[in-house]
Write an enzyme that holds these catalytic residues in place. Structure first.
Site: not given
Length: 508
Positions: A85, A375, A383, A406, A410
């Site tokens: 599917h 990430h 972080y 980030s 970008h």
């Protein structure tokens, strides 16, 4: 005789019923097998996610712990494509590409009387590709040789300066920071100097950021190992530095987290590699035909009429479909096909380059699952570092810093790729996205998943429309050769005089 005929009919009837029962049993077994495979795949991904969350929760904040556990596993789509599917959905997109090619070809035959493949646009995008590849080669040699040699010399001779450790380390830290700054400046200057096409420029820019993140991960993971030598006894103080082969493998491996060893597959499936690269090429042509069929006609027509608010809103919503296709094709072509191809060639066994971001019910979940490779790097080296520096009391400040960093990079990539400064991506990603991240409620459910998709697709439509409008404005509006002209969106400040008999003017 009648008894014999009756027995024969009964026997045939029994055989037919037996075959029917057998067929029904096989059908039910196939259904059960498919259902079992689906449930097992879901269970596998759930267990994997729980293992990583547990590892992260147990990691100590006082040291760089291995919160990213590398284990052999397939990408999510690789497992999903085993279900017929889901393969059908991919086949629908392939059929849409074929229809786009046929439609563009028929339009050329009807309007121009010949087939015009419009490949001049493709050639413009890849302008000066040979120069871009030469610059990439210089960047790669610098990252491979200069960085490793510098780290090797620092680690090898550090014990010789045991009385002036701080001064020695600060000198090498200054050298490292200078190298990173120069690595950011020189490729960007070459892009501006040689006027690369968009595709050629993005090759350099993405490789530039990838190599910087690789270098920082290598240095950040191995510096504590070298520093720990000082705390050992004199007899145990031996030189600590990874092998060059380990560093070289890491530079090409599809991960930004450094480890001395990664799980490896026993063999390379070259047919799988060719299939993945073939689908990357198909994704590139898909983007190309979407631009030719939907974007160019829409934004060329804007130069023939005055842009009112209603037309502007209509353009944004008309750009949602192409923008959403750009999002899906970038995800599938790069994060799935490109990374899986390199992982297969390197026998890299952990293929978790993304998670099921399409099921996200909040932007926090979307940011964590869309690009797991980046990430992981942001979480490990931005972080957690900021979280420790701020006293491990507030998680909001590190999260804001990660989003803004980030968003800035970008926008950096988009600015040098397109050749102009128009910070719409920074605004949507770093401002609007940050507001959604901090203030939208985080609940599970279909409604929140639909809301996330609505906001995401509208954002892609806004980005696509603004960037295309600015591109056409840069072509049509005259330059005034000032600094402010380079950083001011020309589509907001310029009035174009059309070369028509009426000399009508439009606002872009």
């Amino acid at each position: 005789m009648e008894s014999t005929a009756t027995d024969t009919n009964d026997s045939q009837w029994i055989n037919q019923e037996t075959e029917k029962i057998h067929a029904e049993i096989l059908l039910e077994l196939n259904r059960f097998e498919s259902s079992l495979n689906e449930r097992f795949a879901e269970f596998k991904h759930t267990v994997t996610a729980q293992q990583e969350e547990t590892a992260l929760a147990n990691a100590s904040n006082h040291q760089i712990a291995e919160f990213r556990v590398f284990i052999p596993r397939n990408s999510v789509l690789t497992d999903l494509f085993k279900i017929s599917h889901i393969r059908g959905v991919r086949n629908v997109f392939a059929a849409m590409l074929i229809i786009l090619v046929i439609q563009v070809t028929l339009n050329d035959i009807i309007q121009e009387g010949r087939v015009n493949l419009h490949f001049e646009i493709m050639f413009q995008c890849f302008a000066n590709l040979h120069v871009a590849l030469f610059i990439w080669l210089l960047m790669m040699l610098s990252t491979t040789i200069v960085v490793f040699l510098g780290f090797y010399l620092w680690a090898k001779h550090r014990n010789d300066y045991h009385k002036t450790f701080k001064l020695y380390d600060r000198i090498w830290l200054s050298i490292y920071i200078t190298y990173v700054i120069l690595f950011l400046v020189f490729p960007s200057r070459e892009i501006t100097k040689h006027k690369f096409g968009g595709a050629s420029a993005i090759v350099i820019l993405l490789e530039q950021l990838r190599q910087i993140m690789k270098v920082h991960a290598f240095v950040r993971e191995n510096v504590p190992k070298v520093l720990s030598v000082v705390e050992r006894k004199a007899a145990d103080k031996k030189f600590v530095c990874p092998d060059f082969s380990q560093y070289l493998y890491f530079l090409f491996a599809p991960t930004l987290i450094y480890r001395d060893q990664y799980p490896r597959n026993p063999t390379i499936r070259w047919n799988f590699v060719l299939q993945m690269f073939g689908q990357v090429i198909a994704s590139v042509f898909y983007v190309y035909y979407v631009v030719v069929r939907f974007c160019i006609p829409t934004f060329e027509s804007l130069n023939q009429e005055e842009i009112t608010l209603s037309i502007f809103v209509s353009v944004i919503f008309n750009s949602i479909m192409p923008g959403s296709l750009f999002l899906l094709l970038a995800f599938y072509g790069f994060l799935h096909c490109w990374l899986n191809a390199f992982a297969e060639m390197l026998r890299f066994a952990d293929r978790m380059f993304y998670k099921d971001w399409w099921n996200s019910t909040s932007f926090a979940a979307y940011y964590r699952t869309w690009n797991v490779v980046v990430h992981d790097w942001l979480h490990a080296y931005v972080y957690r570092e900021i979280y420790v520096l701020t006293g491990r009391k507030n998680r909001t400040v590190p999260a804001i810093c990660v989003i803004l960093l980030s968003a800035a990079f970008h926008e950096y990539v988009m600015g040098f790729t397109l050749g102009f400064f128009f910070p719409i991506m920074f605004f949507l990603f770093g401002v609007v996205g940050l507001v959604f991240l901090l203030f939208l409620p985080r609940h599970r459910g279909v409604a929140y998943n639909i809301l996330m998709w609505v906001l995401l697709l509208i954002g892609m439509g806004v980005q696509s429309s603004f960037y295309f409008m600015e591109s056409y404005a840069r072509k049509e509006c005259p330059r005034n050769d000032t600094f402010w002209d380079d950083i001011t969106p020309r589509s907001f400040s310029c009035r174009i005089t059309l070369p028509s008999s009426e000399h009508s003017k439009i606002d872009l």
